[in-house]
Every structure is written in structure tokens, then in C-alpha cells.
Design an enzyme around this catalytic site. Structure first.
Site, PDB file in Angstrom:
ATOM      1  N   ASP A  16       0.841  -1.176   0.000  1.00  0.00           N
ATOM      2  CA  ASP A  16       0.000   0.000   0.000  1.00  0.00           C
ATOM      3  C   ASP A  16       0.877   1.226   0.000  1.00  0.00           C
ATOM      4  O   ASP A  16       1.159   1.752   1.047  1.00  0.00           O
ATOM      5  CB  ASP A  16      -0.846   0.020   1.282  1.00  0.00           C
ATOM      6  N   THR A  17       1.314   1.743  -1.148  1.00  0.00           N
ATOM      7  CA  THR A  17       2.293   2.797  -1.088  1.00  0.00           C
ATOM      8  C   THR A  17       2.162   3.800  -2.189  1.00  0.00           C
ATOM      9  O   THR A  17       2.243   3.442  -3.327  1.00  0.00           O
ATOM     10  CB  THR A  17       3.686   2.193  -1.165  1.00  0.00           C
ATOM     11  N   LEU A  98       5.357   3.606   3.252  1.00  0.00           N
ATOM     12  CA  LEU A  98       4.095   3.810   3.947  1.00  0.00           C
ATOM     13  C   LEU A  98       3.382   4.981   3.280  1.00  0.00           C
ATOM     14  O   LEU A  98       3.974   6.035   3.056  1.00  0.00           O
ATOM     15  CB  LEU A  98       4.349   4.108   5.428  1.00  0.00           C
ATOM     16  N   ASP A  99       2.096   4.780   2.944  1.00  0.00           N
ATOM     17  CA  ASP A  99       1.326   5.818   2.255  1.00  0.00           C
ATOM     18  C   ASP A  99       1.395   7.160   2.980  1.00  0.00           C
ATOM     19  O   ASP A  99       1.429   7.210   4.211  1.00  0.00           O
ATOM     20  CB  ASP A  99      -0.147   5.419   2.181  1.00  0.00           C
ATOM     21  N   PRO A 100       1.365   8.269   2.252  1.00  0.00           N
ATOM     22  CA  PRO A 100       1.296   9.586   2.913  1.00  0.00           C
ATOM     23  C   PRO A 100       0.093   9.711   3.836  1.00  0.00           C
ATOM     24  O   PRO A 100       0.186  10.340   4.891  1.00  0.00           O
ATOM     25  CB  PRO A 100       1.193  10.565   1.734  1.00  0.00           C
TER      26      PRO A 100
END
Length: 372
Positions: A16-17, A98-100
């Protein structure tokens, strides 16, 4: 020689990025390449802004792990750059983007710790995430455009009855906005250009998936512990489709990355405060570092003599001999006098060095060698 099993670890992976700084999506598998940045330093350990005519200085050797409690809105690339400046470090990289929009654990490797990134990348990951029902979005999270809607909302019983279908080894289609390559192009580039992206399902493993809260009819909070390659965004999308209500991620926090848990995480403001104290001589940035070998908790440790250590350091194999010689084979990390020396393979009666560490410079303080 004496071999002791290292402490076991929990670990996992997800993809998930997205990197909003680059206006695209990065692969959650993480590139694991040290962050390359133009040299920019001064007498302040943060080396952010140049003050007056203060002399510039070269970056220094810093070795260890910092597990940043990443704030929402910061990209993983930005986080690495910030820590590289804080520590005035020569090399840095992260172990899994790691997603914003997500917060939580972002392990950042400094110096020789970058050689151990794959061991963290291959570990389990744990997430706490909120799914908003009623809309599916093209990015599978709150930042995308709605592509399908429903007035139906799932009951708690329906959600709990569904969870076993998403536990164990399952097939998952990655999000269209992911870094997976399609005929040499990133899927997110194709999707952003309006092309239809068809990604093949891939096997992933979800060790645990639990419904932990249902604040209202529109939201459900889950915890998942999963293996490498899992997309939490796709998990929310697929649950919403089966429940007939559609869904997307509207909150996400990572609480475990390989051996690193919430007790290891340090908020950015605490790191900045520590930097200020270190600059004034009231503390040391070494207090924020975890030892390089923390990433190797899942593999055995092998202690060698100084004579054998000298050979291994030169890249030469060492014969196993004596009654204390290990009979097992496989990957080990080698220590001498309690200090990390190398990653090696044991087999056919010898130790073969694969990666040798040079830990000259700033390393973790003595207190950080004890896990919380």
C-alpha cells in the site's frame, strides 16, 4: 565458536504505497536503495538550513535503525530525507513504503543498516485501518475519485462472517494505482493516463484479520497482520464488493514492521528535540538508534574468535572445527566480542561471508541494545 539462536521476530509486508511528492504511487515492497541526496550539511546535526557563513562539513558515518512514527501527510521519501539531515548521515533508506495518508512505523536504516533492509522487508506487518462503506474509489482509498456507490451498509454479523474468506493464503488483485509493472510501465502511470489496467491476481498471506470496532453504519475498524506483497487498500475494496456495499480505506496506521513494534517508534518532534539537545551538547543522537543487528532477530547469531573474525573481514571463508562448531547450515550473523561483524552462510564445514559490516562511526548507545 558458539552459536545461539537469536530472538524470534514477527514480520510481514504490504504494498500500500503512494508517493505524493512524486505525484505517483511507490511500491510498498520498497526499493530498499539508500536514499541519495545532494550533500548539504552544516554545524547543526539537522543540516537543514545553512546559517550565515558557517563552514560546511562532510556527512558522517551513522549506523543503525530509527523507527519513525511517521505523521500523516509525509511521504516515505520525505521521511528518509529528514532523518538523513537530522543525523547528518551519509546513507539512509527505508524498509517498506508507507502511504502519505498513513501513520505509524517506518523503519529507516542508516549506514550499514541498509545491508539488513531485506530482512525487515520480508517480515510480517500489522495494520489498524478504517474502511468507509458506500463508495469504491479508483485508488481504493480516500484520496481517489468515486467509481461506484451503494446505499447498503453491512451488519456486524455480515462482516464477521466474511473475515475467514480473507484469512490464510488467498489470491489478491493489486490496486490499479500501484507500482507493479505492466509491459515495462508502472501501473499507476498507466492508470493516471486513463488507460485500463488489468493486473493479475497474486497469492498473499493474511495471518490475522479482525473487526475491532464499528463506530457507526458507515465505518468499520479492522486489524490485520499480513505477509509480503499484501495491499490493505485492495483488502478494503474486495470486502466492500462481496458485502455489496463497496468500500475504501479512510484511515491507516502501521503498528508492526518485522521486528519493530509500536514501542520502538519515535515521533518526529521527539527526534527534532533530541537533535536540538545534541547540538547543544546535552545529549546524543545515538540514543535514538537501534543496533544494526536488530533487523536480524530472526536468524541465529554465531560468535567467532578474533583470528577467525580477521579472515571473515577480509572476505575469506573460515573452517568450522572443534566440538562447539555448529552442525546446522544456512544464514547466520557473525559477531566477535559481542560486535556485529558479518552476514554469512554456514555449510560444508565452513563459514562463508556474504556481507561484512564496518561499524566505525556513530552507532546505537548501550541502552538501545536492550529491546523494550
Amino acid at each position: 565458536m558458539m552459536m545461539d539462536p537469536a530472538h524470534g521476530t514477527i514480520g510481514s509486508e504490504e504494498a500500500d504505497t503512494r508517493d505524493l511528492q512524486q505525484n505517483n504511487f511507490a511500491d510498498a515492497g520498497g526499493n530498499a536503495q539508500p536514499h541519495q541526496e545532494a550533500r548539504r550539511v552544516n554545524n547543526d546535526p539537522r543540516a537543514g538550513k545553512q546559517k550565515g557563513n558557517q563552514p560546511r562539513r562532510d556527512r558522517r558515518d551513522v549506523h543503525g535503525w530509527v523507527v519513525l512514527d511517521k505523521p500523516i501527510g509525509m511521504t516515505s521519501t520525505q521521511a528518509v530525507a529528514v532523518l538523513k539531515r537530522l543525523f547528518n548521515a551519509k546513507r539512509a533508506g527505508h524498509a517498506g513504503t508507507l502511504d502519505p495518508l498513513a501513520s505509524g512505523g517506518l523503519p529507516i536504516a542508516l549506514g550499514e543498516a541498509t545491508k539488513t533492509v531485506p530482512f525487515v522487508m520480508d517480515g510480517r506487518k500489522r495494520y489498524r485501518f478504517t474502511v468507509c462503506w458506500g463508495e469504491e474509489r479508483d485508488t481504493d482509498d480516500i484520496e481517489g475519485q468515486a467509481t461506484a456507490t451503494s446505499d447498503q451498509r453491512p451488519t456486524r454479523e455480515a462482516i464477521e462472517a466474511l473475515l475467514p474468506r480473507f484469512t490464510g493464503v488467498i489470491e489478491q488483485v493489486p490496486p490499479r494505482y500501484s507500482a507493479i509493472k505492466v509491459q515495462g510501465e508502472r501501473a499507476y502511470d498507466l492508470a493516471r493516463d486513463g488507460e485500463i489496467v488489468e493486473l493479475a491476481p497474486r497469492p498473499i498471506e493474511i495471518h490475522h484479520l479482525n473487526l475491532v470496532d464499528q463506530p457507526d453504519n458507515d465505518r468499520a475498524v479492522f486489524e490485520a497482520e499480513c505477509g509480503k506483497g499484501t495491499y490493505v487498500r485492495a483488502l478494503a475494496r474486495d470486502m466492500g464488493r462481496i458485502l455489496g456495499t463497496f468500500g475504501h480505506i479512510c484511515a491507516l496506521r502501521r503498528t508492526l514492521v518485522g521486528p519493530f513494534g509500536e514501542n520502538d517508534m519515535i515521533p518526529l518532534d521527539q527526534l527534532e528535540a533530541l537533535c536540538d539537545r545534541a547540538a547543544s551538547g546535552e545529549g546524543s543522537l545515538a540514543d535514538a538508534l537501534m543496533p544494526v543487528e536488530t533487523a536480524l532477530d530472526d536468524i541465529p547469531a554465531l560468535a567467532v574468535t578474533r583470528a577467525d573474525a580477521a579472515r571473515l573481514h577480509r572476505g575469506q571463508a573460515v573452517l568450522l572445527r572443534g566440538r562447539d562448531a555448529p552442525t546446522s547450515s544456512g544464514t547466520v550473523y557473525v559477531t566477535v566480542a559481542g560486535r556485529l561483524l558479518a552476514l554469512a552462510e554456514v555449510g560444508n564445514g565452513e563459514i562463508i561471508p556474504k556481507r561484512v559490516f564496518n561499524l566505525t562511526g556513530l552507532t546505537a548507545s548501550t541502552g538501545r541494545n536492550e529491546r523494550n
